[in-house]
Design a protein around this motif. Structure first.
Motif: not given
Length: 191
Positions: A44-46, A62-63, A95-96, A101-102
């Motif tokens: 995951l990478s935003v 995990g932010g 937040a994104a 992640q959720a």
């Protein structure tokens, strides 16, 4: 004996064995979904940019903030303005990442979890927006999932393979080679 005949006992045992096999398949599917979830979370990478594109932040699962890039144009303003832009862009990226992640966890756990709704509700309250707006953002933020690896032992009876076909491209014909070409090798051995 509680059963009327040996046939009844055999039928009962076969049903029980079928139930065990079904639970075993369901457990294997859950394990595969959890493994896929783990892979998706680790990848995951935003990336989020400020509205003026002067600051770009990359956040992961995990932010965790992975990087912050500031353009040369961002340095033309005041330090207070730059700090504010960096801070708000970090908040948006984190937040994104939390929404994605959720969504990954929700997808892996299915109806057993309400984690996505909880995250969206919390963010809606924190950012003064609506859950519907955040769901729309999430749909725009979600990357296209890469094709799943093929599990050689999987049961594909209920899979829909039509949705996962890569675009088909027409085959390009190989260039025609002639015997006079200097690097031509005759496949039939004629010299």
């Amino acid at each position: 004996m509680p059963y009327g005949s040996h046939g009844d006992l055999i039928d009962h045992l076969q049903r029980k064995l079928g139930e065990v096999e079904q639970r075993k398949r369901a457990g294997a599917q859950r394990m595969a979904a959890l493994s896929q979830m783990k892979d998706q979370l680790s990848a995951l990478s935003v990336t989020v940019s400020s509205p003026d594109r002067s600051v770009t932040v990359v956040a992961g699962a995990g932010g965790g903030v992975q990087s912050v890039r500031v353009s040369q144009d961002a340095l033309d303003g005041s330090a207070i303005q730059l700090s504010s832009t960096i801070t708000s862009t970090i908040h948006e990226a984190v937040a994104a990442a939390a929404r994605q992640q959720a969504a990954i966890v929700q997808e892996a756990l299915g109806g057993q979890s309400t984690v996505l709704e909880s995250v969206l509700q919390t963010q809606a309250e924190a950012f003064g927006t609506t859950v519907a707006d955040l769901k729309a953002k999430l749909a725009d933020e979600r990357p296209v999932a890469p094709p799943r690896p093929i599990d050689q032992g999987a049961d594909f009876a209920e899979e829909d393979f039509l949705d996962e076909r890569p675009e088909e491209r027409p085959a390009q014909p190989a260039p025609r080679r002639e015997a006079g070409d200097e690097d031509y090798i005759d496949p039939f051995g004629a010299a």
